[in-house]
Design an enzyme around this catalytic site. Structure first.
Site, PDB file in Angstrom:
ATOM      1  N   TYR A  17      -1.313  -2.284  10.137  1.00  0.00           N
ATOM      2  CA  TYR A  17      -1.429  -2.466   8.686  1.00  0.00           C
ATOM      3  C   TYR A  17      -0.226  -1.871   7.969  1.00  0.00           C
ATOM      4  O   TYR A  17       0.392  -2.516   7.120  1.00  0.00           O
ATOM      5  CB  TYR A  17      -2.724  -1.808   8.204  1.00  0.00           C
ATOM      6  CG  TYR A  17      -2.926  -1.828   6.712  1.00  0.00           C
ATOM      7  CD1 TYR A  17      -3.364  -2.982   6.073  1.00  0.00           C
ATOM      8  CD2 TYR A  17      -2.708  -0.690   5.944  1.00  0.00           C
ATOM      9  CE1 TYR A  17      -3.566  -3.004   4.702  1.00  0.00           C
ATOM     10  CE2 TYR A  17      -2.905  -0.697   4.581  1.00  0.00           C
ATOM     11  CZ  TYR A  17      -3.339  -1.854   3.961  1.00  0.00           C
ATOM     12  OH  TYR A  17      -3.533  -1.883   2.599  1.00  0.00           O
ATOM     13  N   SER A  31       0.847  -1.198   0.000  1.00  0.00           N
ATOM     14  CA  SER A  31       0.000   0.000   0.000  1.00  0.00           C
ATOM     15  C   SER A  31       0.877   1.241   0.000  1.00  0.00           C
ATOM     16  O   SER A  31       2.010   1.217   0.499  1.00  0.00           O
ATOM     17  CB  SER A  31      -0.901  -0.013   1.247  1.00  0.00           C
ATOM     18  OG  SER A  31      -1.500   1.254   1.456  1.00  0.00           O
TER      19      SER A  31
END
Length: 294
Positions: A178, A165
């Site tokens: 995350y 990401s």
């Protein structure tokens, strides 16, 4: 797990007692792929485009009904697919996932490590077990499938793509576990490129930006309960089709790193050369757009 179908790959022996599906030409014709987390979202669209470009694909997920529906839809479209219900944070399940590919199609060329859990929770509020669950899904959810698939990928001089990401490039408030897990994938890929250089295996990372999500997509809150994903301005989002197309281009070109979106490249540039400016921008935007994170 759905009943395996044989390989449509030229020159590969089909599974005995079954009839091979029709061959499909394309950039990935003759190749076999596993896409983890492909029962829905970006994983499903990536698997679909691999099928459309000639690959045979093993679909994977943890939701039996959703995986069944996806597999049936792909079969109805004439794609060469099988499915394997497996938790990719469990190594024996990953071994079974790879065995499914080999049993059905005779080989494995491509691994897309896409499955993961995300979060909407501040570090100070998170329960330790929730932090670990999110981190494990992002790290071991990529490590274990690769460990299980490595012998087959070495034989094929295949391709591995970790789905990361843009939030791994500079952090994101309410996404500590995350972001940590996604950032770890970049270093893992770099290290493995050095260790496995002689094998010819491609190891790459795709940093995904804001993407349109399935309406029912959920992430974990501080206590581990599923909640809707945080709001993102539609004008900043790419479609799942666009993102999957970029992932396939990354695999085809065997790139080491692909950063999706101008915002992602801006984050990478600022983080690399002007880290304090990047932190100031994130803190400022967080104060202004706090509702995006909560």
């Amino acid at each position: 797990m759905s009943k395996p179908t044989p390989s449509s790959i030229p020159g590969r022996a089909p599974v005995l007692g079954t009839a091979p599906p029709p061959a499909r030409p394309g950039a990935f014709s003759g190749q076999v792929a596993i896409v983890t987390g492909s029962e829905s979202g970006i994983g499903r669209e990536t698997a679909r485009q691999l099928c459309q470009q000639g690959a045979a694909v093993v679909l994977n997920g943890r939701n039996p009904e959703r995986l069944r529906q996806t597999c049936e839809a792909f079969e109805a479209a004439g794609y060469a697919v099988v499915s394997c219900l497996a938790d990719v944070t469990d190594y024996p399940s990953c071994q079974r996932l790879v065995a499914t590919a080999v049993q059905a199609f005779g080989r494995l060329d491509i691994l897309v490590a896409n499955a993961c859990i995300s979060q909407r929770a501040y570090f100070v509020d998170m329960q330790p077990e929730v932090f670990r669950q999110v981190l494990d899904s992002n790290v071991y959810g990529a490590v274990y499938p690769l460990m299980a698939a490595l012998p087959q990928l070495t034989q094929a001089r295949g391709s591995v793509t970790f789905i990361s990401s843009i939030s791994a490039l500079n952090g994101m408030p309410s996404g500590s576990a995350y972001c940590a897990g996604k950032a770890a994938l970049s270093n893992l890929a770099h290290t493995l490129r050095l260790e496995l250089a002689s094998t010819g295996i491609h190891l790459g990372v795709v940093h995904i930006g804001f993407t349109q999500n399935d309406p029912d997509k959920r992430v974990l809150d501080a206590g581990g309960q599923p909640v809707p994903i945080a709001y993102r301005p539609p004008r900043w989002q790419k479609s799942q089709t666009e993102v999957a197309g970029i992932i396939l281009g990354h695999i085809r070109r065997r790139r080491q790193r692909t950063v999706i979106s101008a915002l992602g490249w801006l984050i990478l540039l600022v983080h690399t050369y002007f880290p304090r400016l990047g932190d100031w921008f994130v803190r400022t935007s967080f104060r202004r757009f706090r509702h995006w994170y909560e």
